[in-house]
Scaffold this active site. Structure first.
Site, PDB file in Angstrom:
ATOM      1  N   SER A   1      57.346  35.899  36.050  1.00 28.74           N
ATOM      2  CA  SER A   1      57.905  34.470  35.199  1.00 28.74           C
ATOM      3  C   SER A   1      56.736  33.312  35.591  1.00 28.74           C
ATOM      4  O   SER A   1      56.124  33.135  35.691  1.00 28.74           O
ATOM      5  CB  SER A   1      58.666  33.858  34.301  1.00 28.74           C
TER       6      SER A   1
ATOM      7  N   ASP B   1      55.776  28.716  30.686  1.00 29.15           N
ATOM      8  CA  ASP B   1      55.357  29.092  30.975  1.00 29.15           C
ATOM      9  C   ASP B   1      54.188  30.619  31.299  1.00 29.15           C
ATOM     10  O   ASP B   1      53.749  30.863  30.295  1.00 29.15           O
ATOM     11  CB  ASP B   1      57.013  29.595  32.235  1.00 29.15           C
TER      12      ASP B   1
ATOM     13  N   ASP C   1      54.543  33.303  31.229  1.00 28.25           N
ATOM     14  CA  ASP C   1      54.504  34.991  30.448  1.00 28.25           C
ATOM     15  C   ASP C   1      55.355  34.164  29.039  1.00 28.25           C
ATOM     16  O   ASP C   1      55.910  34.805  28.302  1.00 28.25           O
ATOM     17  CB  ASP C   1      55.912  36.234  31.115  1.00 28.25           C
TER      18      ASP C   1
ATOM     19  N   ASP D   1      58.057  33.099  28.072  1.00 28.57           N
ATOM     20  CA  ASP D   1      59.241  33.005  27.866  1.00 28.57           C
ATOM     21  C   ASP D   1      60.324  31.556  27.611  1.00 28.57           C
ATOM     22  O   ASP D   1      61.386  31.457  27.240  1.00 28.57           O
ATOM     23  CB  ASP D   1      60.107  34.130  28.440  1.00 28.57           C
TER      24      ASP D   1
END
Length: 541
Positions: free
Chosen positions: A145, A296, A298, A300
């Protein structure tokens, strides 16, 4: 067993030549300090599964750890009655993510599961969507992440499309611990790679759920959005969602648009970190953007900038909830216990169900009931579920689309996101939130600080009496302490994804009229600074 013996045994069982050589070099050099770090214990499942630095040994992310994790997951799924079921695997563009995805696919295929991998680095929300969309028993996302560049991680979803909660996490940990030497774990090449259909279906589902047709096409087309993927994997999918929803392509920060695991333009690839959105803010000013959005790596999470100011996660959460409520969306509205209190006030004013949950979207997405399903959930750390029927997790891409739709509506009436926040303050009071955090090298320091706080919590904050609740005694238990008084609230907890201790701060200031809003903002800022100083002293930070 000495650490040298443990390291030799690990190296003998390590299936990856490079990782094995890394441990053997440390043994050869008798680097006991580094070996102690590597063998202090295995990575544990935290808020979002496994996450840690890329390094050989049980306390890092590497091929042996991923092999054992996949084998343990397979054993858990078989024991739960899912032997031979489908498993879908996704990965981002971090270092070794594609390798760890292939290792996981081979191990789970070797355990008899029908394994499919996403075709290329894609956002975490696409993988979370794919679990239910494909009818799988589980999904694995290889990502760290927003963690630093040298980290990676392993996030597990079960057949409901949501992240693990107890007891599944503990059972998988036990299954991992029972796995034999990593080199002896069975593997198979009998697994497949999916096409582009899943990502396309995700785009269509997000757009359908948010119904952009409720905003006139001309208003959507008139909105200028600045955007950054922060060197992550969100750009392609985000652009597809915006195009399908009738928006002009977001104007991207070129230097951050393509995936780059080195994250060269940011110290930490986390929109919350100081300086992380500087390039986005500069771009927004150059193109006179109505709103600017950072995802961010990834995708999410997303951060929002308006009028040159980065909004807090609590402000965006309140704006999105208010937008859905004004659209007539009824159901459960949820926030984690570390998030601000404005959502609860909005829900009460609209007569809808509100639920407070433990930290993490694995709890937020389970806050609904069969009679009153979840329709919105958020956490102050820039995570939002605006379409939980599509993705049962936080989703920065659907949140970005929702922010754009809201901004387009407001622009059509000559207003901005900041104007709507002012209106909410006039209606409900000014909810000012902030955070105090400390990154540590020694995790024992966090445990010691929490123990001292529990033993001697402050009795007054901002000159007001506060009561202390140890949330470790609640159900489900949470390693957190809440201090609550009249218009003041603090929650202290260790981070579940980073070596940090965090204190979440809130003060509520009444607003009597438009003229009083400016004064209330000044008072709120002063009280937040005072609260930060008081808690810093109380925690010894």
């Amino acid at each position: 067993m000495s650490v040298l013996d443990a390291a030799r045994d690990w190296a003998d069982a390590d299936p990856h030549a490079g990782d094995r050589a890394e441990i053997e070099a440390l043994v050869e050099a008798a680097d006991l300090a580094e070996l102690e770090r590597r063998f202090a214990g295995p990575l544990a499942f935290g808020t979002a599964g496994l996450r840690g630095p890329l390094r050989a040994g049980p306390a890092g992310m590497n091929a042996a750890v991923v092999t054992r994790a996949a084998a343990g997951l397979g054993r858990y799924l078989s024991d739960a009655g899912h032997a031979g079921a489908g498993v879908v695997i996704g990965f981002d563009a971090r270092r070794r993510s594609d390798e760890f995805a292939r290792v996981s696919a081979a191990v789970l295929a070797g355990a008899g599961f029908a394994v499919s991998a996403l075709p290329r680095p894609l956002p975490t929300p696409v993988l979370a969507f794919a679990v239910r969309h494909l009818g799988c028993a589980a999904g694995v996302m290889v990502t760290a992440s927003h963690n630093p560049p040298d980290d990676n991680g392993y996030k597990v979803y079960l057949d409901d499309g949501a992240q693990l909660v107890p007891p599944a996490d503990r059972l998988i940990e036990a299954a991992i611990a029972a796995v034999g030497p990593a080199r002896e774990v069975p593997r198979s090449d009998d697994w497949g790679t999916l096409g582009d259909d899943v990502a396309s279906d995700y785009v269509a589902a997000v757009v359908a759920a948010l119904d952009p047709g409720r905003v006139p096409a001309a208003d959507r087309a008139a909105l200028t959005v600045a955007y950054t993927a922060m060197h992550g994997v969100g750009a392609e999918t985000t652009r597809a969602v915006f195009a399908a929803a009738g928006f002009a392509p977001p104007v991207s920060v070129d230097a951050q648009d393509s995936p780059d695991p080195a994250f060269p333009t940011v110290t930490f690839p986390n929109p919350e970190e100081p300086g992380a959105v500087d390039l986005l803010q500069a771009l927004a000013a150059r193109v006179d953007a109505d709103v600017a959005i950072a995802e961010d790596p990834d995708a999410d999470r997303c951060s929002v900038v308006c009028g040159g100011r980065q909004l807090t996660g609590d402000e965006v959460g309140a704006l999105l909830a208010d937008w859905l409520l004004r659209r007539g969306v009824r159901g459960t509205y949820a926030a984690s216990l570390v998030s601000g209190s404005l959502l609860a006030a909005l829900a009460a004013a609209s007569g809808v169900r509100f639920a407070e949950t433990p930290t993490g979207f694995k709890w937020i997405v389970r806050a609904g009931t069969p009679e009153v399903p979840l329709v919105f959930g958020y956490e102050e750390a820039l995570g939002y579920a605006v379409a939980p029927e599509v993705v049962r997790d936080k989703d920065g891409i659907s949140a970005a689309l929702a922010v754009a739709l809201l901004a387009a509506e407001l622009k059509a009436s000559g207003r901005t996101l900041l104007d709507r926040l002012d209106e909410l303050a006039g209606e409900h009071g000014l909810f000012v939130t902030g955070q105090l955090s400390a990154r540590v090298e020694d995790l024992g320091r966090i445990a010691d600080t929490m123990a001292r706080l529990r033993a001697a919590p402050p009795s007054r904050l901002l000159g007001r009496e506060v009561t202390c609740t140890d949330l470790a005694h609640e159900e489900p238990p949470v390693d957190a302490v809440r201090l609550l008084g009249d218009g003041v609230r603090v929650v202290v907890r260790p981070s579940g994804t980073e070596p940090k201790l965090k204190a979440y701060l809130e003060t509520v200031v009444p607003v009597h009229d438009d003229a009083g809003l400016i004064a209330a903002r000044g008072r709120g800022a002063d009280e937040l600074d005072e609260l930060r100083a008081e808690m810093s002293a109380a925690l010894g930070l």
